[in-house]
Design an enzyme around this catalytic site. Sequence first.
Site, PDB file in Angstrom:
ATOM      1  N   HIS A 157      -6.561   3.281   4.132  1.00 19.53           N
ATOM      2  CA  HIS A 157      -6.196   3.490   2.723  1.00 19.53           C
ATOM      3  C   HIS A 157      -4.978   4.399   2.664  1.00 19.53           C
ATOM      4  O   HIS A 157      -4.852   5.329   3.477  1.00 19.53           O
ATOM      5  CB  HIS A 157      -7.363   4.155   1.964  1.00 19.53           C
ATOM      6  CG  HIS A 157      -7.251   3.999   0.482  1.00 19.53           C
ATOM      7  ND1 HIS A 157      -6.460   4.834  -0.277  1.00 19.53           N
ATOM      8  CD2 HIS A 157      -7.782   3.091  -0.357  1.00 19.53           C
ATOM      9  CE1 HIS A 157      -6.552   4.462  -1.540  1.00 19.53           C
ATOM     10  NE2 HIS A 157      -7.338   3.401  -1.623  1.00 19.53           N
ATOM     11  N   ASP A 161     -13.261  -2.088  -0.396  1.00 14.77           N
ATOM     12  CA  ASP A 161     -13.396  -3.539  -0.180  1.00 14.77           C
ATOM     13  C   ASP A 161     -14.310  -3.896   0.984  1.00 14.77           C
ATOM     14  O   ASP A 161     -14.621  -5.071   1.178  1.00 14.77           O
ATOM     15  CB  ASP A 161     -11.998  -4.144   0.057  1.00 14.77           C
ATOM     16  CG  ASP A 161     -11.155  -4.077  -1.193  1.00 14.77           C
ATOM     17  OD1 ASP A 161     -10.052  -3.506  -1.138  1.00 14.77           O
ATOM     18  OD2 ASP A 161     -11.619  -4.557  -2.235  1.00 14.77           O
TER      19      ASP A 161
HETATM   20  C1  SDX Z   1      -7.335  -1.191  -2.127  1.00 17.04           C
HETATM   21  O1  SDX Z   1      -4.126   2.304  -3.471  1.00 17.04           O
HETATM   22  C2  SDX Z   1      -5.352   2.136  -3.878  1.00 17.04           C
HETATM   23  O2  SDX Z   1      -5.938   3.004  -4.489  1.00 17.04           O
HETATM   24  C3  SDX Z   1      -5.942   0.776  -3.587  1.00 17.04           C
HETATM   25  C4  SDX Z   1      -7.428   0.580  -3.911  1.00 17.04           C
HETATM   26  C5  SDX Z   1      -7.685   0.636  -5.402  1.00 17.04           C
HETATM   27  O3  SDX Z   1      -8.823   0.916  -5.772  1.00 17.04           O
HETATM   28  O4  SDX Z   1      -6.755   0.293  -6.186  1.00 17.04           O
HETATM   29  O5  SDX Z   1      -8.182   1.579  -3.258  1.00 17.04           O
HETATM   30  C6  SDX Z   1      -7.925  -0.793  -3.441  1.00 17.04           C
HETATM   31  O6  SDX Z   1      -6.302  -1.816  -2.097  1.00 17.04           O
HETATM   32  C7  SDX Z   1      -8.025  -0.757  -0.858  1.00 17.04           C
HETATM   33  C8  SDX Z   1      -7.234  -1.163   0.423  1.00 17.04           C
HETATM   34  C9  SDX Z   1      -7.611  -2.600   0.741  1.00 17.04           C
HETATM   35  N1  SDX Z   1      -6.785  -3.122   1.888  1.00 17.04           N
HETATM   36  C10 SDX Z   1      -7.301  -3.340   3.080  1.00 17.04           C
HETATM   37  O7  SDX Z   1      -8.449  -3.073   3.419  1.00 17.04           O
HETATM   38  C11 SDX Z   1      -6.337  -4.029   4.052  1.00 17.04           C
HETATM   39  C12 SDX Z   1      -6.387  -3.327   5.423  1.00 17.04           C
HETATM   40  N2  SDX Z   1      -5.787  -2.016   5.266  1.00 17.04           N
HETATM   41  C13 SDX Z   1      -4.387  -1.850   5.612  1.00 17.04           C
HETATM   42  O8  SDX Z   1      -3.596  -2.951   5.293  1.00 17.04           O
HETATM   43  C14 SDX Z   1      -3.834  -0.471   5.224  1.00 17.04           C
HETATM   44  O9  SDX Z   1      -4.758   0.433   5.639  1.00 17.04           O
HETATM   45  C15 SDX Z   1      -3.479  -0.190   3.791  1.00 17.04           C
HETATM   46  C16 SDX Z   1      -2.527  -1.202   3.235  1.00 17.04           C
HETATM   47  C17 SDX Z   1      -4.691  -0.140   2.943  1.00 17.04           C
HETATM   48  C18 SDX Z   1      -2.790   1.169   3.776  1.00 17.04           C
HETATM   49  O10 SDX Z   1      -1.630   1.066   4.489  1.00 17.04           O
HETATM   50  P1  SDX Z   1      -0.613   2.309   4.633  1.00 17.04           P
HETATM   51  O11 SDX Z   1      -1.070   3.500   3.886  1.00 17.04           O
HETATM   52  O12 SDX Z   1       0.761   1.811   4.369  1.00 17.04           O
HETATM   53  O13 SDX Z   1      -0.823   2.698   6.110  1.00 17.04           O
HETATM   54  P2  SDX Z   1       0.010   2.093   7.311  1.00 17.04           P
HETATM   55  O14 SDX Z   1       0.090   0.601   7.154  1.00 17.04           O
HETATM   56  O15 SDX Z   1       1.267   2.886   7.448  1.00 17.04           O
HETATM   57  O16 SDX Z   1      -0.968   2.388   8.538  1.00 17.04           O
HETATM   58  C19 SDX Z   1      -0.910   3.621   9.227  1.00 17.04           C
HETATM   59  C20 SDX Z   1      -1.320   3.247  10.650  1.00 17.04           C
HETATM   60  C21 SDX Z   1      -0.471   2.119  11.242  1.00 17.04           C
HETATM   61  O17 SDX Z   1      -0.511   2.277  12.648  1.00 17.04           O
HETATM   62  P3  SDX Z   1       0.764   3.055  13.361  1.00 17.04           P
HETATM   63  O18 SDX Z   1       2.004   2.319  12.961  1.00 17.04           O
HETATM   64  O19 SDX Z   1       0.720   4.483  12.848  1.00 17.04           O
HETATM   65  O20 SDX Z   1       0.468   2.975  14.838  1.00 17.04           O
HETATM   66  O21 SDX Z   1      -2.665   2.752  10.648  1.00 17.04           O
HETATM   67  C22 SDX Z   1      -2.672   1.399  11.077  1.00 17.04           C
HETATM   68  C23 SDX Z   1      -1.246   0.875  10.926  1.00 17.04           C
HETATM   69  O22 SDX Z   1      -0.990  -0.175  11.854  1.00 17.04           O
HETATM   70  N3  SDX Z   1      -3.597   0.679  10.205  1.00 17.04           N
HETATM   71  C24 SDX Z   1      -4.496  -0.215  10.612  1.00 17.04           C
HETATM   72  C25 SDX Z   1      -5.201  -0.587   9.451  1.00 17.04           C
HETATM   73  N4  SDX Z   1      -4.701   0.059   8.397  1.00 17.04           N
HETATM   74  C26 SDX Z   1      -3.712   0.846   8.869  1.00 17.04           C
HETATM   75  N5  SDX Z   1      -4.769  -0.740  11.826  1.00 17.04           N
HETATM   76  C27 SDX Z   1      -5.767  -1.637  11.881  1.00 17.04           C
HETATM   77  N6  SDX Z   1      -6.483  -2.040  10.816  1.00 17.04           N
HETATM   78  C28 SDX Z   1      -6.227  -1.541   9.585  1.00 17.04           C
HETATM   79  N7  SDX Z   1      -6.928  -1.938   8.541  1.00 17.04           N
END
Ligand code: SDX
Length: 435
Positions: A311, A369
């Site tokens: 998140h 989710d």
């Molecule tokens: C919602 O914003 C809100 O409030 C949203 C929400 C709401 O109520 O409105 O809470 C609802 O959208 C919840 C989120 C639902 N999405 C998912 O579950 C999809 C999977 N999650 C990821 O796509 C990600 O965690 C996000 C999009 C939710 C957040 O992404 P960020 O904050 O941009 O974080 P990032 O992509 O920069 O990740 C940081 C690191 C990265 O690794 P490094 O580059 O540092 O090595 O964490 C890793 C990412 O690759 N990472 C994951 C991961 N999420 C982040 N690796 C594996 N699996 C994951 N799910």
Amino acid sequence: MSDNGSRTPATLEMGDNRRAELPILSGSIGPDVIDIRKLYGGTGCFTYDPGFTSTAACRSKITYIDGDEGVLLHRGYRIEDLAEKSDFLEVAYLILFGDLPTAAQKAEFVHGVTYHTMVNEQIINLMRGFRRDAHPMAVMIAMVGALSAFYHEDLDINDPHNRLIATYRLVAKIPTIASLAYKYSVGQPFIYPQNHLNYAENFLHMMFAVPCEPYRVDPVLAKALDKIFILHADHEQNASTSTVRLVGSTGASPYAAISAGIASLWGPAHGGANEAVVQMLAEIGSVERIPDFIRRAKDKDDPFRLMGFGHRVYKNYDPRAGVLKSSADQVLDLLGQKDNPKLAIAKELEKIALEDEYFRDRKLFPNVDFYSGIILEAMKIPTSMFTAIFALARTVGWAAQWNEMIEDPEQKIGRPRQLYVGPPERAFVPIEQRG
Ligand code: SDX
């Protein structure tokens, strides 16, 4: 508004003698903000913040999130308390108007919502232009946007009464439109709202009743769905809410703004994740296959991500996920699905991931989710409707944030800037002279 006059400003010193004094603003709780509104005028520089990870776009009184502590408050009330002790329309009143309603206020609000649930019959005719297999989110984007074509008289967004009517219509009609999208996809006749049912009961009735026989709403499922609505109602300045605010900041119709919010929510990185989680759990198929998927989630060369994990704000357990996890246990047990394989895989996946340093180091925890889809699937709600239900619940948050934005004297049309990295000015070359 907090006292911001006495705070020592932040000073920005730049190498070439450029400097700026930037006021520090404090809220009632949470991080202070550095007011950069005069930065460009004073230094000729913009800030750079892709994805707005460190940018406060507005003042708001509606929702507060402490991502480090895993705290979510709506107008100061903890989400755990609201989920356990309140119901969706009461929380909707709180989010929209700022306080929990008295019994009389609640009765008036419920009546107002109840008597706006029908949609113009032309909306039903509009539906018939879609293929039967259209995704419900595509239908909802179109149908909510189409409401702006039906309500011309309510488009004076500067009139508080017009905004109130539009708010009632959005909160009231969104379940009807969502159920229309579902009924159309399965080729069944549309079911009209029933004014004697509560909000969640009415949605289940419109989803699953058929004209051939009476339909009894299961109160346990209605209560579980009402709790899911509460948990999805609002969440500060997330992507879809920011979309609604940006569209609304131009003076566009609230129906168009919320249609844009639905479009933004649909993405798998946002609200579309609940559908993706259930598809992921099905793909994993068994507890034994979890390690392979954990490995893939950590592999930068593999696009696979653990859906429902991570998140932008929560660097701790999403409190909504905690409520949904216990609700999943209760609902599946009541439905005789205590041994549901997807729930077992989800729990083992969470356990393994939270012990893995990749997820721990990046503070990746289950989000809202991760468990919601398991409950919805157990309730026989099709996967394609999961994000539509998220949008249904979030409509009250979007409407509240839209109203707050319109009423905020500091708000103006949203128009971010950029760091330009394209070609500097160059002369036009006629096509016959191009190599
Ligand atoms: C919602 O914003 C809100 O409030 C949203 C929400 C709401 O109520 O409105 O809470 C609802 O959208 C919840 C989120 C639902 N999405 C998912 O579950 C999809 C999977 N999650 C990821 O796509 C990600 O965690 C996000 C999009 C939710 C957040 O992404 P960020 O904050 O941009 O974080 P990032 O992509 O920069 O990740 C940081 C690191 C990265 O690794 P490094 O580059 O540092 O090595 O964490 C890793 C990412 O690759 N990472 C994951 C991961 N999420 C982040 N690796 C594996 N699996 C994951 N799910």
